[in-house]
Motif scaffolding. Sequence first.
Motif, PDB file in Angstrom:
ATOM      1  N   HIS A 663     -24.830   6.916  -6.239  1.00 43.72           N
ATOM      2  CA  HIS A 663     -24.134   6.791  -7.517  1.00 43.72           C
ATOM      3  C   HIS A 663     -22.773   6.133  -7.335  1.00 43.72           C
ATOM      4  O   HIS A 663     -22.213   6.106  -6.238  1.00 43.72           O
ATOM      5  N   ASN A 697     -26.755   6.224 -10.652  1.00 42.32           N
ATOM      6  CA  ASN A 697     -26.057   6.193 -11.929  1.00 42.32           C
ATOM      7  C   ASN A 697     -24.705   5.508 -11.756  1.00 42.32           C
ATOM      8  O   ASN A 697     -24.022   5.700 -10.746  1.00 42.32           O
ATOM      9  N   THR A 699     -21.154   5.397 -13.598  1.00 47.11           N
ATOM     10  CA  THR A 699     -20.293   5.999 -14.614  1.00 47.11           C
ATOM     11  C   THR A 699     -18.909   5.382 -14.504  1.00 47.11           C
ATOM     12  O   THR A 699     -18.304   5.373 -13.426  1.00 47.11           O
ATOM     13  N   GLN A 766     -28.323  10.865 -13.672  1.00 50.23           N
ATOM     14  CA  GLN A 766     -29.394  10.071 -14.280  1.00 50.23           C
ATOM     15  C   GLN A 766     -29.369   8.649 -13.739  1.00 50.23           C
ATOM     16  O   GLN A 766     -28.408   7.912 -13.981  1.00 50.23           O
ATOM     17  N   THR A 769     -28.768   4.189 -15.204  1.00 48.98           N
ATOM     18  CA  THR A 769     -28.063   4.410 -16.462  1.00 48.98           C
ATOM     19  C   THR A 769     -26.597   4.071 -16.261  1.00 48.98           C
ATOM     20  O   THR A 769     -25.988   4.456 -15.257  1.00 48.98           O
TER      21      THR A 769
END
Length: 811
Positions: A663, A697, A699, A766, A769
């Motif tokens: 991530h 993911n 972010t 997730q 995404t």
Amino acid sequence: MSNSDGVPSELLIAAVGGHPRLRSALGAALRWAEAGALDPGDVKSLDDGIARRIRRAVRSLRPALATTAVSVVWADDFADLQRASAQAVMVDHDGTAGSVRRRLLVVAVCDSSDGPAMRLLESAVERVAAALPADLELEGFFYDVLLYTRTLPSSTHISGRFRTRVVPDDTSVWSADLISALADFAAVQRGTPTLRTAPRLPSALAIGLHAFLASRAGSTWGLGSYPGSVTAKFISDLEGLARSTGNPVLRSPNEHGLASGSMARWILDEAPFIISATSGMVDEFRGTLANLKYAKAQGFLLFADVRGEWFPFQGTVHEHENSDDVFRARGLDVVQLRRPYQLRADLTRAFEAYDRRTGPVVLMVSPSVLAFTDPAFRPESMITRLRPPADRERSGDEVFVRAHHAERVLTALNSQSARLLWQCGRMNVQESDLCHDLARRCGAALCDSLTRPGTVAKYRNGEVVREYLGSLGMYGYSAHIHRYLHSAGQLRPPEEQWLFFLKNRVAESATPFTAATLNKQLRTVQVNRDPCHLAPFATIPIESELLPFMKWISANLCVEDDVLAMRRNAIEEARDSDEEAAALPVSPMEMGFFMRHLNQIVEDLIITAGYEYTSVIDVGRGGASAVRNLVRTGPGFSGWYGRSLMGDALSAIPALATSRPGHVLAFIGDAAWMLVPDVIPTLVQQMCLDQVSMHGNLTIFRLINGSHSLVNTWAETRRHTFPNSNTMVLSMIGEESECDYGPVKVRHHVIRDLDSMRAVGSRLLQPETIDIYSVLLAHDNACDGLGLQGESDWRTGPEQPASDPKNGTVI
């Protein structure tokens, strides 16, 4: 409030507006301040965190209130404030005119804080300040105007001159916020001489440049600037002068945009220009420098630049590089303005170069010249003497390491009763394994840095690294490290500790310490294979690759038992100390408050779900706060590396998200977000059209506090000036949304408070995404690792119970 000159003072609090709960909220805050403690009933009714914040504010206020009288005046609106405040000071309390210094703190409740309302409020405050009695002072900026609104605009966020809050639903939170504002106000007044005792003169350089261009181009020349800490006041002064003569003040997201705009105005209207940039921003102008030269555009490109430092922070002219070569390659004239007493002569050379009409003139200006003021400075005579044109690399000694240097290091590790702190640069797997093993065996504390976060981290392979104490850097350094290296706020004696820099240049951004401090107050070991990168102030410079050096140390390491026990105890004491700062659940949230709650979410995922991530840290207060407050699991990328170029980390996200395993968490300030193009379309294109996978993911936390927050803090706490629109950032927040683009989902969320953070944890796991969070935050001047002196700030550090001098009780 209390003053260093011993003059007694009076604080007049002006409460403006008729909010039904303002009287009770302000009354409770003043009651706590006057009593110097919370009564038992308050303690029972208050949340622990709020009570801790109040106690710290009360303790901070006690010295000020000992010599300061506090009174309150109520006004229905700002039109009534002028009358009410003037009436309140008509009677001199001790009967001696001029014996009391009076200051005004305005607490106002307004219906809205949107752009038009804020401008009206600023105008009202300026009118009130101008009309106040001579012995009542109101500067009218962040610390002395506290504005409460019923709502914030839903789609934009920008900081203003005032400290702005939404009226808290909980009256006790409102009271706590009011006493916090009072503590901030008092702290500033203790450290700031009254600003009305002397006129705030404009920069002499600003006066000179304005006068010269006015003589050459009247009101047609334009001013463009991109803010920086060193240039903030100079820009403000020059903007004021430009507006006074009708010259346009131009804005752009970046320096390149300013250069492009100036190019267009020159081609269309032959309008000259001044573009001001801060340190290290030479390359941001890119190829437009060549275009400006080719067009023989007339103007000044002004760069702040600091010389004489070892790998200076954002420096571009020093012993390891020289940006003058860039300008010479473009054929540009360069004038150095280094010393205030030479300003007239240096400006004369700059003006003569301008009049040669060969292209822009580059001004490389020292901080001392930018800050220089002189009431006698008159550039007109100098300009008159100039005839307007007719119409139409260091090579110093290399440092070589002698064989006994390594022996000295081994002796220090094995037998000296001294603390060890190792700041680690980029390491390969073998070096990392050996570094962690050696740290455990010899009791060394480990830290990463602002420029290379995660080279060592709290978690490694899912396990806690007991030796890790946080980050060290110019900004964002850990309070644990501060406590490890300091005692009673002072650095421990040099014989009590060693600071190691492993694969590290010891650049200015790497530590909060000056070169003089590193040289005289700390013993340092630097290991670097490049002799040109060995710092001249290193106590023991080791010219070597890291791995063979550590292997030799490992083979010969034999630490005495009592020394090892002392070092491990010192690390545990620093790790176990309370680092949590007192914070309030106000809206907008404080930066540190948000980061600490996000850290809880991330650390829970690491422990419960084996979460690992790559951090992407952009330049700004948000990035520095993320480095300080967030637990890491491995190396990340920081835009603070090298020249600290805002927006570089944001631009790197597509490459990292499609090449790094696991991530990615990115922390981007609102100013950096606006500095470069939107990276999301590029990333979606890679995934949809180029069929490149994103392994986890992504972010992105878009940290919106409405300002160039570090610049504002510098101006407010170091220069004691209020921010203007040059340092404000207007962000379009947008609605929450969700879109599917083939294999990838892109979602936008808005975080305004803790309730809107509840789903962050589950979303972080997730894959494929992209989650973009617009996080609304308040600008504040809390330390959060931004300066060594901030570790003694009342918000931070372990709580020390203090006795109330009035009744002996513990607060």
